[in-house]
Write an enzyme that holds these catalytic residues in place. Sequence first.
Site, PDB file in Angstrom:
ATOM      1  N   ASP A   1      16.697  29.606  57.419  1.00 43.49           N
ATOM      2  CA  ASP A   1      15.310  30.081  57.347  1.00 43.49           C
ATOM      3  C   ASP A   1      15.134  31.099  56.223  1.00 43.49           C
ATOM      4  OD1 ASP A   1      12.647  30.326  58.775  1.00 43.49           O
ATOM      5  OD2 ASP A   1      13.302  32.408  58.865  1.00 43.49           O
TER       6      ASP A   1
ATOM      7  N   GLU B   1      15.455  26.248  53.768  1.00 39.19           N
ATOM      8  CA  GLU B   1      14.013  26.405  53.835  1.00 39.19           C
ATOM      9  C   GLU B   1      13.663  27.452  52.788  1.00 39.19           C
ATOM     10  OE1 GLU B   1      10.118  28.162  55.641  1.00 39.19           O
ATOM     11  OE2 GLU B   1      12.012  29.207  55.544  1.00 39.19           O
TER      12      GLU B   1
HETATM   13  C1  GLC Z   1      10.032  30.615  58.080  1.00 42.00           C
HETATM   14  C2  GLC Z   1       9.456  29.942  59.296  1.00 42.00           C
HETATM   15  C3  GLC Z   1       8.214  30.640  59.710  1.00 42.00           C
HETATM   16  C4  GLC Z   1       8.533  32.087  60.011  1.00 42.00           C
HETATM   17  C5  GLC Z   1       9.284  32.751  58.864  1.00 42.00           C
HETATM   18  C6  GLC Z   1       9.918  34.041  59.293  1.00 42.00           C
HETATM   19  O1  GLC Z   1       9.183  30.536  56.994  1.00 42.00           O
HETATM   20  O2  GLC Z   1       9.242  28.583  59.054  1.00 42.00           O
HETATM   21  O3  GLC Z   1       7.625  30.021  60.816  1.00 42.00           O
HETATM   22  O4  GLC Z   1       7.359  32.791  60.260  1.00 42.00           O
HETATM   23  O5  GLC Z   1      10.325  31.947  58.367  1.00 42.00           O
HETATM   24  O6  GLC Z   1      11.061  33.802  60.083  1.00 42.00           O
END
Ligand code: GLC
Length: 613
Positions: free
Chosen positions: A268, A310
Amino acid sequence: MLAVLPEELRPQAARRLAANEPVLRRLLAGLYGGQADFEGWLGGLMASLGALYAARPAELRALDERRAAQPDWFLSQRMLGYCAYVQNFGGDLNGVAARIPYLQEMGVSYLHLLPFLRARAGENDGGFAVSSFDDVEPSLGTNADLVSLTGQLRAAGISLCSDFILNHVADDHAWAIAAKTGDAAARAMFLVYPDREMPDRYERTLGQVFPQVAPGNFVQVDAMGGWVWSTFYPYQWDLNYANPAVFAEMAATMLRLANRGIEVFRLDSTAFLWKREGTNSMNQPEAHQILQALRAIVDIVAPGVLLKAEAIVPTKELPAYLGSADARECHIAYHSSLMAASWLALSEQGTSALREVIRNTPELPPAATWLSYVRCHDDIGWNVLRAEAGADGGDANARLARASRFFAGAEGSYAVGAAFQSTDPNAAHGSNGSAASLAGLEAANTEQERELAMRRLLLLHGLALSFGALPVLYMGDELAMENDYSYLHRPQHAMDSRWLQRPVLDRARWKSRDYAGGGGGRMYQSLLRLLQVRRQHDALAANAPRTLLADAPDGMLALARGERFVTLMNFSGQPQTYALQGQWTDCLDGGILDGAVTLEPYAMHWLERGATA
Ligand code: GLC
């Protein structure tokens, strides 16, 4: 490391170490070599990796061996992802296990369950504020349930993907609690500043993720005697990766989860791992070195595991997350530009920015792939498209802001959605809403409007499924579920419109999915057909060649996959014509096409060369 392993594992471990340890050592020396007793720290890290290697269950070790022997196993066109919140899909982990037959019906081989580890009480960003990485969220099940679920999924040929939220922890994680009571080692896990001097200096060049509800990147915490770095919500405290203890702890944490049977980690917010004054503290070289070091660790201890980045960043920053042939990084990365550009193309009824994104999408190193998707739990972020939206010399911000307004229902739009974190009507804020509502199904009043909305929904899925990537369906979209407004009545969610697209699985739609008559069944049956055709064509594998066909009209996107497969997609509300060379079979309906073909508004063809029907 070898010393802590049982005799029978040593030859295998020695081979993997020989292949990966020099890289790991070089990366870690680059990051932490200047720290006192670096060698002692590294020895401790390797011993901890050895203990986790030894603890890896035999079944997972066997999986590691099989996958290490075939490192491109996840590039097949038979791979299909599905993403869901545990509570919305199955109620709890056991309820998810009960839905395995449904996943199999679609041919799912990869299940991403959104955060299910113990989260902060109260507001927790949908579980993205983790209090303990070693415990399942009690309302969703137990650690034993997790092990049982991963086993059942594996037996069904489905890999479980879990978020690994490595950029931050909740303010009630054990480290945060200890830091608040004055524990110096715990405090050093975070970035804490006694006054505003450094935060103000950083803020000059930092962006904002949630400008409306969580402005700024630092939170004042009295118990910490100062300001704590918190990129996201104030209760999500960024970890200090300049501290080697953070790296060592998080690497071990990830492997403990892998030993519970998690096969894919969605890393993440990877773009934010390293901070540098004078920059936006995103995509820093050290963030990539951290990811490469985690990859080397996985390749040593658990080579069956995949890492997925991500990083919602501009297209040109994306490829680095997939590394290169000699600097391996993540196996998979979200193609957020492709996703956003496909929605932009719908709103503009033109594919110029989408084509630009595809032109900016380079070849990937072996055994790496994009993740393609139509929707996810987050907003559609338009800012990743700034370069492509301005490529024609026009005003990129105005163009993206128009898309943002379009999907919030303005500009004569068919969409029903919301602009995310929007205060400035001229800014290009992200868009929220379910795929079906954004595609026009919620606002449709006539059969014809419903038909067009359904075509748009299928069109975007058609692109994600044929692009050459690991496609991931988002729960509810397969049943054309519309926006969920219930979040407005939940105080802890009401300010975050991303909850529009986070509904509970609609049981009625799910039960009637076999009946193509209803909205849900119609989408589901059409999608199943796409999924079935995709599985049959290795031209649609992630690593099969892809060529953008430049001779298609602007309203249309034409992609060749190898010599024998072509997808034609009409992103406009007008018929579009394309001149085919030779005879082609439509794989979706068996029709034979020859010469000029005219696509109805929002229609799509998946064509195979020759009359094969
Ligand atoms: C990523 C997740 C999102 C979250 C962020 C903080 O972007 O997809 O939903 O708010 O991380 O963890």
